[in-house]
Design a protein around this motif. Sequence first.
Motif, PDB file in Angstrom:
ATOM      1  N   MET A 268       4.962  28.843 -32.358  1.00  0.00           N
ATOM      2  CA  MET A 268       5.874  29.638 -31.542  1.00  0.00           C
ATOM      3  C   MET A 268       5.778  29.145 -30.117  1.00  0.00           C
ATOM      4  SD  MET A 268       6.263  33.760 -31.265  1.00  0.00           S
ATOM      5  CE  MET A 268       7.519  34.497 -30.228  1.00  0.00           C
ATOM      6  N   GLU A 269       6.911  29.089 -29.431  1.00  0.00           N
ATOM      7  CA  GLU A 269       6.970  28.575 -28.069  1.00  0.00           C
ATOM      8  C   GLU A 269       7.835  29.487 -27.224  1.00  0.00           C
ATOM      9  OE1 GLU A 269       8.692  24.782 -28.864  1.00  0.00           O
ATOM     10  OE2 GLU A 269       6.755  23.747 -28.814  1.00  0.00           O
ATOM     11  N   GLY A 270       7.483  29.613 -25.951  1.00  0.00           N
ATOM     12  CA  GLY A 270       8.299  30.406 -25.047  1.00  0.00           C
ATOM     13  C   GLY A 270       7.570  30.643 -23.736  1.00  0.00           C
ATOM     14  N   HIS A 271       8.294  31.209 -22.763  1.00  0.00           N
ATOM     15  CA  HIS A 271       7.720  31.483 -21.452  1.00  0.00           C
ATOM     16  C   HIS A 271       7.041  32.847 -21.434  1.00  0.00           C
ATOM     17  CE1 HIS A 271      10.370  28.228 -19.767  1.00  0.00           C
ATOM     18  NE2 HIS A 271       9.265  28.031 -19.099  1.00  0.00           N
ATOM     19  N   LEU A 272       5.891  32.901 -20.792  1.00  0.00           N
ATOM     20  CA  LEU A 272       5.162  34.140 -20.543  1.00  0.00           C
ATOM     21  C   LEU A 272       4.568  34.084 -19.141  1.00  0.00           C
ATOM     22  CD1 LEU A 272       3.154  34.585 -23.877  1.00  0.00           C
ATOM     23  CD2 LEU A 272       5.094  35.977 -23.140  1.00  0.00           C
ATOM     24  N   PHE A 273       4.391  35.279 -18.548  1.00  0.00           N
ATOM     25  CA  PHE A 273       3.628  35.356 -17.305  1.00  0.00           C
ATOM     26  C   PHE A 273       2.150  35.505 -17.661  1.00  0.00           C
ATOM     27  CE2 PHE A 273       7.772  36.483 -15.639  1.00  0.00           C
ATOM     28  CZ  PHE A 273       7.773  35.854 -14.394  1.00  0.00           C
ATOM     29  N   LYS A 274       1.302  34.795 -16.927  1.00  0.00           N
ATOM     30  CA  LYS A 274      -0.143  34.829 -17.161  1.00  0.00           C
ATOM     31  C   LYS A 274      -0.844  35.253 -15.881  1.00  0.00           C
ATOM     32  CE  LYS A 274      -4.090  31.839 -18.188  1.00  0.00           C
ATOM     33  NZ  LYS A 274      -4.742  32.132 -16.877  1.00  0.00           N
ATOM     34  N   ARG A 275      -1.737  36.223 -16.022  1.00  0.00           N
ATOM     35  CA  ARG A 275      -2.504  36.662 -14.847  1.00  0.00           C
ATOM     36  C   ARG A 275      -3.729  35.783 -14.689  1.00  0.00           C
ATOM     37  NH1 ARG A 275      -5.226  42.528 -14.291  1.00  0.00           N
ATOM     38  NH2 ARG A 275      -6.858  41.448 -15.492  1.00  0.00           N
ATOM     39  N   ALA A 276      -3.923  35.289 -13.458  1.00  0.00           N
ATOM     40  CA  ALA A 276      -5.069  34.422 -13.185  1.00  0.00           C
ATOM     41  C   ALA A 276      -6.361  35.222 -13.267  1.00  0.00           C
ATOM     42  CB  ALA A 276      -4.922  33.788 -11.809  1.00  0.00           C
ATOM     43  N   PRO A 334     -14.179  36.270 -28.051  1.00  0.00           N
ATOM     44  CA  PRO A 334     -15.565  36.638 -27.716  1.00  0.00           C
ATOM     45  C   PRO A 334     -15.990  36.209 -26.322  1.00  0.00           C
ATOM     46  CG  PRO A 334     -15.448  35.752 -29.942  1.00  0.00           C
ATOM     47  CD  PRO A 334     -14.102  35.546 -29.339  1.00  0.00           C
ATOM     48  N   SER A 335     -15.403  35.171 -25.773  1.00  0.00           N
ATOM     49  CA  SER A 335     -15.850  34.651 -24.479  1.00  0.00           C
ATOM     50  C   SER A 335     -14.989  35.099 -23.306  1.00  0.00           C
ATOM     51  CB  SER A 335     -15.884  33.120 -24.523  1.00  0.00           C
ATOM     52  OG  SER A 335     -14.586  32.617 -24.810  1.00  0.00           O
ATOM     53  N   LYS A 336     -13.720  35.453 -23.538  1.00  0.00           N
ATOM     54  CA  LYS A 336     -12.849  35.818 -22.422  1.00  0.00           C
ATOM     55  C   LYS A 336     -11.641  36.558 -22.967  1.00  0.00           C
ATOM     56  CE  LYS A 336     -10.439  31.369 -22.571  1.00  0.00           C
ATOM     57  NZ  LYS A 336     -10.020  30.171 -21.834  1.00  0.00           N
ATOM     58  N   SER A 337     -10.856  37.082 -22.022  1.00  0.00           N
ATOM     59  CA  SER A 337      -9.591  37.726 -22.373  1.00  0.00           C
ATOM     60  C   SER A 337      -8.511  37.188 -21.454  1.00  0.00           C
ATOM     61  CB  SER A 337      -9.698  39.245 -22.249  1.00  0.00           C
ATOM     62  OG  SER A 337      -9.918  39.612 -20.891  1.00  0.00           O
ATOM     63  N   CYS A 338      -7.274  37.207 -21.948  1.00  0.00           N
ATOM     64  CA  CYS A 338      -6.146  36.667 -21.181  1.00  0.00           C
ATOM     65  C   CYS A 338      -5.022  37.698 -21.207  1.00  0.00           C
ATOM     66  CB  CYS A 338      -5.679  35.341 -21.785  1.00  0.00           C
ATOM     67  SG  CYS A 338      -4.301  34.588 -20.903  1.00  0.00           S
ATOM     68  N   LEU A 339      -4.597  38.153 -20.025  1.00  0.00           N
ATOM     69  CA  LEU A 339      -3.531  39.142 -19.905  1.00  0.00           C
ATOM     70  C   LEU A 339      -2.202  38.418 -19.726  1.00  0.00           C
ATOM     71  CD1 LEU A 339      -2.949  42.164 -19.831  1.00  0.00           C
ATOM     72  CD2 LEU A 339      -3.184  42.078 -17.330  1.00  0.00           C
ATOM     73  N   LEU A 340      -1.260  38.708 -20.613  1.00  0.00           N
ATOM     74  CA  LEU A 340       0.037  38.029 -20.620  1.00  0.00           C
ATOM     75  C   LEU A 340       1.150  39.058 -20.521  1.00  0.00           C
ATOM     76  CD1 LEU A 340      -0.700  35.550 -23.550  1.00  0.00           C
ATOM     77  CD2 LEU A 340      -0.907  35.098 -21.096  1.00  0.00           C
ATOM     78  N   GLN A 341       2.308  38.616 -20.048  1.00  0.00           N
ATOM     79  CA  GLN A 341       3.458  39.499 -19.888  1.00  0.00           C
ATOM     80  C   GLN A 341       4.716  38.825 -20.415  1.00  0.00           C
ATOM     81  OE1 GLN A 341       4.706  40.308 -15.885  1.00  0.00           O
ATOM     82  NE2 GLN A 341       5.802  42.177 -16.435  1.00  0.00           N
ATOM     83  N   ALA A 342       5.447  39.513 -21.289  1.00  0.00           N
ATOM     84  CA  ALA A 342       6.726  39.021 -21.794  1.00  0.00           C
ATOM     85  C   ALA A 342       7.856  39.512 -20.897  1.00  0.00           C
ATOM     86  CB  ALA A 342       6.932  39.494 -23.235  1.00  0.00           C
ATOM     87  N   ASP A 343       9.080  39.052 -21.190  1.00  0.00           N
ATOM     88  CA  ASP A 343      10.230  39.410 -20.363  1.00  0.00           C
ATOM     89  C   ASP A 343      10.893  40.700 -20.801  1.00  0.00           C
ATOM     90  OD1 ASP A 343       9.835  37.137 -18.892  1.00  0.00           O
ATOM     91  OD2 ASP A 343      11.270  35.920 -20.013  1.00  0.00           O
ATOM     92  N   SER A 344      10.609  41.175 -22.005  1.00  0.00           N
ATOM     93  CA  SER A 344      11.248  42.401 -22.497  1.00  0.00           C
ATOM     94  C   SER A 344      10.376  43.000 -23.593  1.00  0.00           C
ATOM     95  CB  SER A 344      12.649  42.104 -23.032  1.00  0.00           C
ATOM     96  OG  SER A 344      12.581  41.317 -24.201  1.00  0.00           O
ATOM     97  N   GLU A 345      10.712  44.218 -23.981  1.00  0.00           N
ATOM     98  CA  GLU A 345       9.979  44.884 -25.050  1.00  0.00           C
ATOM     99  C   GLU A 345      10.133  44.144 -26.372  1.00  0.00           C
ATOM    100  OE1 GLU A 345       7.504  47.537 -26.860  1.00  0.00           O
ATOM    101  OE2 GLU A 345       7.955  47.406 -24.722  1.00  0.00           O
ATOM    102  N   ARG A 346      11.333  43.644 -26.627  1.00  0.00           N
ATOM    103  CA  ARG A 346      11.586  42.912 -27.875  1.00  0.00           C
ATOM    104  C   ARG A 346      10.750  41.639 -27.939  1.00  0.00           C
ATOM    105  NH1 ARG A 346      15.150  38.979 -29.577  1.00  0.00           N
ATOM    106  NH2 ARG A 346      15.958  38.814 -27.460  1.00  0.00           N
ATOM    107  N   LEU A 347      10.712  40.892 -26.831  1.00  0.00           N
ATOM    108  CA  LEU A 347       9.903  39.677 -26.812  1.00  0.00           C
ATOM    109  C   LEU A 347       8.420  40.004 -26.881  1.00  0.00           C
ATOM    110  CD1 LEU A 347      11.764  37.491 -24.155  1.00  0.00           C
ATOM    111  CD2 LEU A 347      11.865  37.347 -26.634  1.00  0.00           C
ATOM    112  N   LEU A 348       8.011  41.129 -26.309  1.00  0.00           N
ATOM    113  CA  LEU A 348       6.622  41.545 -26.405  1.00  0.00           C
ATOM    114  C   LEU A 348       6.226  41.733 -27.874  1.00  0.00           C
ATOM    115  CD1 LEU A 348       3.944  42.730 -25.308  1.00  0.00           C
ATOM    116  CD2 LEU A 348       5.126  44.937 -25.140  1.00  0.00           C
ATOM    117  N   GLN A 349       7.056  42.447 -28.635  1.00  0.00           N
ATOM    118  CA  GLN A 349       6.752  42.665 -30.045  1.00  0.00           C
ATOM    119  C   GLN A 349       6.755  41.354 -30.837  1.00  0.00           C
ATOM    120  OE1 GLN A 349       5.660  45.462 -31.165  1.00  0.00           O
ATOM    121  NE2 GLN A 349       6.001  46.559 -29.232  1.00  0.00           N
ATOM    122  N   LEU A 350       7.696  40.467 -30.502  1.00  0.00           N
ATOM    123  CA  LEU A 350       7.746  39.179 -31.186  1.00  0.00           C
ATOM    124  C   LEU A 350       6.480  38.368 -30.942  1.00  0.00           C
ATOM    125  CD1 LEU A 350      11.451  38.025 -30.627  1.00  0.00           C
ATOM    126  CD2 LEU A 350      10.378  38.652 -32.787  1.00  0.00           C
TER     127      LEU A 350
END
Length: 626
Positions: A268-276, A334-350
Amino acid sequence: MTVKLDFEECLKDSPRFRASIELVEAEVSELETRLEKLLKLGTGLLDSGRHYVAAGRAFITGICDLARLGPPEPMMAECLDKFSESLNHKLDSHSELLDATQHTLQQQIQTLVKEGLRGFREARRDFWRGAESLEAALTHNAEVPRRRIQEAEEAGAALKTARAGYRGRALDYALQINVIEDKRKFDIMEFVLRLVEAQATHFQQGHEELNRLAQYRKELGAQLHQLVLNSAREKRDMEQRHVLLKQKELGGEEPEPSLREGPGGLVMEGHLFKRASNAFKTWSRRWFTIQSNQLVYQKKYKDPVTVVVDDLRLCTVKLCPDSDRRFCFEVVSPSKSCLLQADSERLLQLWISAVQSSIATAFSQAHLDDSPRGPGQGSGHLAVGSAATLGYSGMARGREPGGGGHVAAQVQSVDGNAQCCDCREPAPEWASINLGVTLCIQCSGIHRSLGVHFSKVRSLTLDSWEPELVKLMCELGNVVINQIYEARVEGMAVKKPGPSCSRQEKEAWIHAKYVEKKFLTKLPEIRGRRGGRGPPRGHPPVPPKPSVRLWPGSLKSKPESPSDDLGSLHPGALLFRAAGQPPCLPTMADALAHGADVNWVNGEQENATPLIQATAAATAGKDERG
């Protein structure tokens, strides 16, 4: 030979002779000037010609480089090779013309200037020296007094000698003048003749070279005309698609992420926002990819990928309702977590579904590769109906004995499998392993475009086949699946596409059949359905199941009470019943097509799921056989 100066006049040394001498000297001087100018012009012509040849060869090289741009095109490569070879031959001929012109200039004009005019200049110098000597002797002889007899005799003898020398030099000079006059005419005419002959040879060779390609040029012209027509049609089609896409996509909706099956599993490929992860907690938009059991991202296409999760089997994904930003989810390892953000609720579920599916695929692949196959490890949305329900526990052995041709023959021998399930193309060599049908190559490409959550395509001749998958394909087949997914085709008077139909028609049919499920038996509104506690928490309610076709042998070993109406069961309950002992794959496929959830919980049997039921059935079957 034309006589420019008369020898008799030369001996008389008359004023007419001297006037002729001056006129000839002026003409010869002008001739010398013009010959030197012609030599300079010839040198410039030769330099320009060589520059033209060099530029022409560079130009031809540039044309040949066009054939190496992009994927190889045999027609263009042949065209450029033939024409560049022909043009190079013409440039070779032009180089020969330049060499012939240079040789003619050197042999005729330069020889005339260096040798012919040099003899004229020497004769002229001697002539005027003799004339000066004669003039001096005449003057001295005239000045001697009468009384100096001895001196007068010496002056007379000197005059006689000077006159003889002058006459000899005058005759030589006159000869040179007459010779140079004739040589000028002959050499110039011969130079022009040779020049024209070289030009004629050059153009004759060019004509023969072009005639050699006359037939090919004619055929190429006809092919290009057809290509132009085809290009115009393709341009028109592209413009129509462009207009349709603009009308469809300019509504401002977010783009669908790309979901497909890759060599390493689900991709799966697409754009997401990633928190540093630094102290500033800045957000950056990146291109994320799920592939080969990893979650990676990159900023630009040529940038190296950054691995977020090295092994999806060691991570989980969850929503972040407490985040200040909307549509956020977190991938935790186990070593880290990554917070990501989609552009919409539908893309979040996908994205959440894709990560979860990739985790499941990673576990499934690991079990296939590293350990004997245990109960319940199936494939696709018939997961509960694979090895567990069939009672298989063998290793994944790659290709069947005898190679891919044996698998193809075995699968195609099933009733209806000798032709494509969707367009009836004979001898299909592809299959959907989670639908259990055979496909032609064009329909298999359309199935791939639906995504592996609808259809997982595999080649009958090229890919590896586990024994349980072959058994699954033989248990189901085109006839069984079409009775489910095309149940209402005749009643709706819908025409099924044939082998000769266009790809667009086949694509529309396949999308309506498997994605929209237009031809399934409709679900009536029936209340009070039995069969357990419904879906687990967090899952949407599943609509009730209509009267489902009971396949031959379905549930035959289970004693049912007279009031047990299987047609009124919830789809999940029907899947649960079909997964029991003995399993009935056609009924399971029917239940899944109508929305059965493989995680449906049966409250009447200790919250068991269809997977648990299948495992128990497989264990019971082994005990009976043992």
